[in-house]
Design a protein around this motif. Structure first.
Motif, PDB file in Angstrom:
ATOM      1  N   GLU A 145     -12.938  42.622  -9.186  1.00 30.67           N
ATOM      2  CA  GLU A 145     -13.055  44.195  -7.953  1.00 30.67           C
ATOM      3  C   GLU A 145     -14.878  43.847  -7.545  1.00 30.67           C
ATOM      4  N   GLY A 146     -15.960  42.610  -7.669  1.00 34.98           N
ATOM      5  CA  GLY A 146     -16.750  42.951  -6.633  1.00 34.98           C
ATOM      6  C   GLY A 146     -17.017  42.841  -6.182  1.00 34.98           C
ATOM      7  N   GLU A 147     -18.437  42.441  -5.007  1.00 39.85           N
ATOM      8  CA  GLU A 147     -18.168  42.260  -4.000  1.00 39.85           C
ATOM      9  C   GLU A 147     -17.312  41.341  -2.749  1.00 39.85           C
ATOM     10  N   GLN A 148     -16.796  41.641  -1.752  1.00 42.38           N
ATOM     11  CA  GLN A 148     -15.693  40.699  -1.595  1.00 42.38           C
ATOM     12  C   GLN A 148     -16.965  39.301  -0.153  1.00 42.38           C
ATOM     13  N   ARG A 149     -16.863  37.898  -1.048  1.00 43.10           N
ATOM     14  CA  ARG A 149     -17.266  36.935  -0.987  1.00 43.10           C
ATOM     15  C   ARG A 149     -16.326  35.870   0.008  1.00 43.10           C
ATOM     16  N   GLY A 150     -17.093  34.832   0.421  1.00 44.21           N
ATOM     17  CA  GLY A 150     -15.778  34.071   1.277  1.00 44.21           C
ATOM     18  C   GLY A 150     -16.321  32.849   1.199  1.00 44.21           C
ATOM     19  N   LEU A 151     -15.498  31.990   2.146  1.00 45.81           N
ATOM     20  CA  LEU A 151     -15.670  30.428   2.556  1.00 45.81           C
ATOM     21  C   LEU A 151     -15.886  30.229   3.587  1.00 45.81           C
ATOM     22  N   LEU A 152     -17.011  30.356   4.702  1.00 47.84           N
ATOM     23  CA  LEU A 152     -16.735  29.266   6.064  1.00 47.84           C
ATOM     24  C   LEU A 152     -16.674  27.833   6.101  1.00 47.84           C
ATOM     25  N   ALA A 153     -15.475  27.864   7.400  1.00 44.48           N
ATOM     26  CA  ALA A 153     -15.766  26.442   7.224  1.00 44.48           C
ATOM     27  C   ALA A 153     -16.136  25.853   8.529  1.00 44.48           C
ATOM     28  N   ALA A 154     -16.378  24.734   9.097  1.00 48.06           N
ATOM     29  CA  ALA A 154     -16.617  24.703  10.583  1.00 48.06           C
ATOM     30  C   ALA A 154     -16.313  22.979  10.654  1.00 48.06           C
ATOM     31  N   ASP A 155     -16.057  22.735  11.712  1.00 53.15           N
ATOM     32  CA  ASP A 155     -15.514  21.375  12.505  1.00 53.15           C
ATOM     33  C   ASP A 155     -16.294  21.208  12.960  1.00 53.15           C
ATOM     34  N   ILE A 156     -17.685  20.156  13.138  1.00 52.11           N
ATOM     35  CA  ILE A 156     -18.606  19.838  13.973  1.00 52.11           C
ATOM     36  C   ILE A 156     -18.865  18.058  14.139  1.00 52.11           C
ATOM     37  N   ASN A 157     -18.498  18.409  15.682  1.00 57.27           N
ATOM     38  CA  ASN A 157     -18.821  16.773  16.487  1.00 57.27           C
ATOM     39  C   ASN A 157     -20.244  16.218  16.681  1.00 57.27           C
ATOM     40  N   VAL A 158     -20.276  15.826  16.028  1.00 56.14           N
ATOM     41  CA  VAL A 158     -21.552  14.926  15.589  1.00 56.14           C
ATOM     42  C   VAL A 158     -21.535  13.252  16.035  1.00 56.14           C
ATOM     43  N   ARG A 159     -22.532  13.371  17.128  1.00 51.21           N
ATOM     44  CA  ARG A 159     -22.249  12.691  18.401  1.00 51.21           C
ATOM     45  C   ARG A 159     -21.123  11.540  18.042  1.00 51.21           C
ATOM     46  N   GLY A 160     -19.856  11.750  17.692  1.00 47.57           N
ATOM     47  CA  GLY A 160     -18.359  11.295  18.270  1.00 47.57           C
ATOM     48  C   GLY A 160     -17.966  11.401  16.502  1.00 47.57           C
ATOM     49  N   THR A 161     -18.835  11.553  15.438  1.00 50.94           N
ATOM     50  CA  THR A 161     -18.290  11.891  14.409  1.00 50.94           C
ATOM     51  C   THR A 161     -17.665  13.324  13.410  1.00 50.94           C
ATOM     52  N   THR A 162     -16.335  13.551  12.733  1.00 48.24           N
ATOM     53  CA  THR A 162     -16.692  14.855  12.775  1.00 48.24           C
ATOM     54  C   THR A 162     -16.773  14.815  11.741  1.00 48.24           C
ATOM     55  N   VAL A 163     -17.775  15.926  10.907  1.00 48.98           N
ATOM     56  CA  VAL A 163     -18.640  16.222   9.790  1.00 48.98           C
ATOM     57  C   VAL A 163     -18.062  18.262   9.936  1.00 48.98           C
ATOM     58  N   ARG A 164     -17.307  18.495   8.900  1.00 48.64           N
ATOM     59  CA  ARG A 164     -17.625  19.499   7.970  1.00 48.64           C
ATOM     60  C   ARG A 164     -18.134  20.104   7.100  1.00 48.64           C
ATOM     61  N   MET A 165     -18.090  20.993   7.575  1.00 49.05           N
ATOM     62  CA  MET A 165     -19.206  22.059   7.265  1.00 49.05           C
ATOM     63  C   MET A 165     -19.300  23.577   6.797  1.00 49.05           C
ATOM     64  N   LEU A 166     -19.189  23.763   5.601  1.00 48.38           N
ATOM     65  CA  LEU A 166     -18.743  24.547   4.794  1.00 48.38           C
ATOM     66  C   LEU A 166     -19.889  25.227   3.194  1.00 48.38           C
ATOM     67  N   ASN A 167     -19.610  26.888   3.891  1.00 56.83           N
ATOM     68  CA  ASN A 167     -20.762  27.950   3.850  1.00 56.83           C
ATOM     69  C   ASN A 167     -20.592  28.870   2.347  1.00 56.83           C
ATOM     70  N   THR A 168     -20.679  28.596   1.360  1.00 54.85           N
ATOM     71  CA  THR A 168     -20.673  29.987   0.505  1.00 54.85           C
ATOM     72  C   THR A 168     -21.516  31.087  -0.218  1.00 54.85           C
ATOM     73  N   HIS A 169     -21.700  32.350  -0.537  1.00 54.34           N
ATOM     74  CA  HIS A 169     -22.261  32.923  -1.213  1.00 54.34           C
ATOM     75  C   HIS A 169     -21.838  33.577  -2.512  1.00 54.34           C
ATOM     76  N   LEU A 170     -21.855  32.938  -3.793  1.00 50.30           N
ATOM     77  CA  LEU A 170     -20.670  33.498  -4.570  1.00 50.30           C
ATOM     78  C   LEU A 170     -21.594  34.793  -5.293  1.00 50.30           C
ATOM     79  N   GLU A 171     -20.625  35.458  -5.669  1.00 49.09           N
ATOM     80  CA  GLU A 171     -20.554  36.621  -6.604  1.00 49.09           C
ATOM     81  C   GLU A 171     -22.207  36.487  -7.362  1.00 49.09           C
ATOM     82  N   HIS A 172     -23.211  37.932  -7.581  1.00 48.99           N
ATOM     83  CA  HIS A 172     -23.790  37.347  -8.181  1.00 48.99           C
ATOM     84  C   HIS A 172     -24.231  38.408  -9.670  1.00 48.99           C
ATOM     85  N   THR A 173     -23.288  38.824  -9.790  1.00 50.03           N
ATOM     86  CA  THR A 173     -22.611  39.477 -10.812  1.00 50.03           C
ATOM     87  C   THR A 173     -21.925  39.310 -12.177  1.00 50.03           C
TER      88      THR A 173
END
Length: 276
Positions: A145-173
């Motif tokens: 029951e620490g602070e709620q964290r998440g995994l943010l995902a975005a598929d991005i069109n980089v000059r015709g190539t699809t790149v998946r970007m994931l961003n997260t921030h894990l619990e510190h305690t």
């Protein structure tokens, strides 16, 4: 284009698009010539408060702009959240200031401070110079029951190539919670079978179990091409490497550096990678 993502079930699967070639070795000169360069930045912005504890979101914007990053993962981003950030929608402000596409993941999503106001949100953001094809935020487990964290995902069109970007921030305690969160992220990556860039503040040093869980399937860009210890926290006396750019097969390593800035309590990490 702005994708505002609210709370979702921790078990919700990421449904994203991606298609990249697979190659395990670092980029050779010949391979680099046939690929395109992409600059990625990860930055815990501490809700815009710098080493001097002053709120100055414009300093954050200047760091991002000066980095030359094409895609940016930001952590500790407020949206109308509290007086500490003047109830500003920091994600949209930065996207507008920098002229970049925005995806936001609200890991904390509370009622407005006053009737008729905007919801108070805290989480992560992805900024991109390139169009976003699809995006999703998945809440991560927090068994103690620490602070709620998440995994943010975005598929991005980089000059015709699809790149998946994931961003997260894990619990510190709690390492227990970080391990549960790392396991959940690893399962997403392993099940997808798709090349990925994962950035974020993992609140753990490179040899800990939570980080090695992720580096089973992802390569640490700093260890591949970085120079020195790569310390990112804290900004007044850096002594820990807890901020990462990790990539899967098919993405090459060109360079990695830690940028010097006092705009937050963390230092940002920039990596130049190569994609087909």
């Amino acid at each position: 284009m702005i994708h505002a993502l609210a709370r979702s079930s921790p078990t919700t699967a990421l449904t994203l698009l991606a298609a990249l070639a697979v190659a395990a070795a670092p980029t050779s000169p010949a391979a680099a010539a046939a690929s395109q360069s992409l600059t990625v930045l990860t930055y815990n912005i501490h809700h815009g408060a710098g080493a001097d504890d002053s709120l100055d979101l414009d300093r954050i914007a200047r760091v991002v702009k000066d980095s030359g990053a094409d895609i940016v993962g930001l952590q500790e981003v407020d949206r109308h959240f509290a007086a500490r950030s003047d109830f500003v929608d920091q994600a949209s402000w930065l996207a507008d200031r920098l002229g970049m596409h925005l995806v936001y993941g609200a890991n904390i999503n509370e009622d407005p401070a006053r009737s008729g106001g905007s919801r108070r949100q805290y989480g992560t953001a992805i900024l991109s110079r390139f169009p976003v094809l699809d995006a999703h935020n998945t809440l991560l487990p927090h068994p103690r029951e620490g602070e709620q964290r998440g995994l943010l995902a975005a598929d991005i069109n980089v000059r015709g190539t699809t790149v998946r970007m994931l961003n997260t921030h894990l619990e510190h305690t709690s390492q227990t919670e970080r391990l549960a969160q790392a396991d959940a992220i690893d399962k997403v990556i392993d099940a997808s079978g798709r090349p990925t860039v994962l950035v974020g503040d993992l609140n753990a040093t490179p040899d800990t179990r939570e980080v090695t869980t992720l580096t089973k399937h992802l390569r640490d860009q700093w260890r591949a091409v970085g120079d020195g210890n790569g310390y990112t926290f804290d900004v007044s006396n850096p002594r820990k490497r807890i901020d990462y750019v990790l990539t899967s097969r098919g993405i090459g390593a060109r360079s990695a550096d830690v940028l010097d800035s006092d705009a937050s309590d963390h230092l940002p990490v920039r990596a130049e990678i190569s994609v087909p």
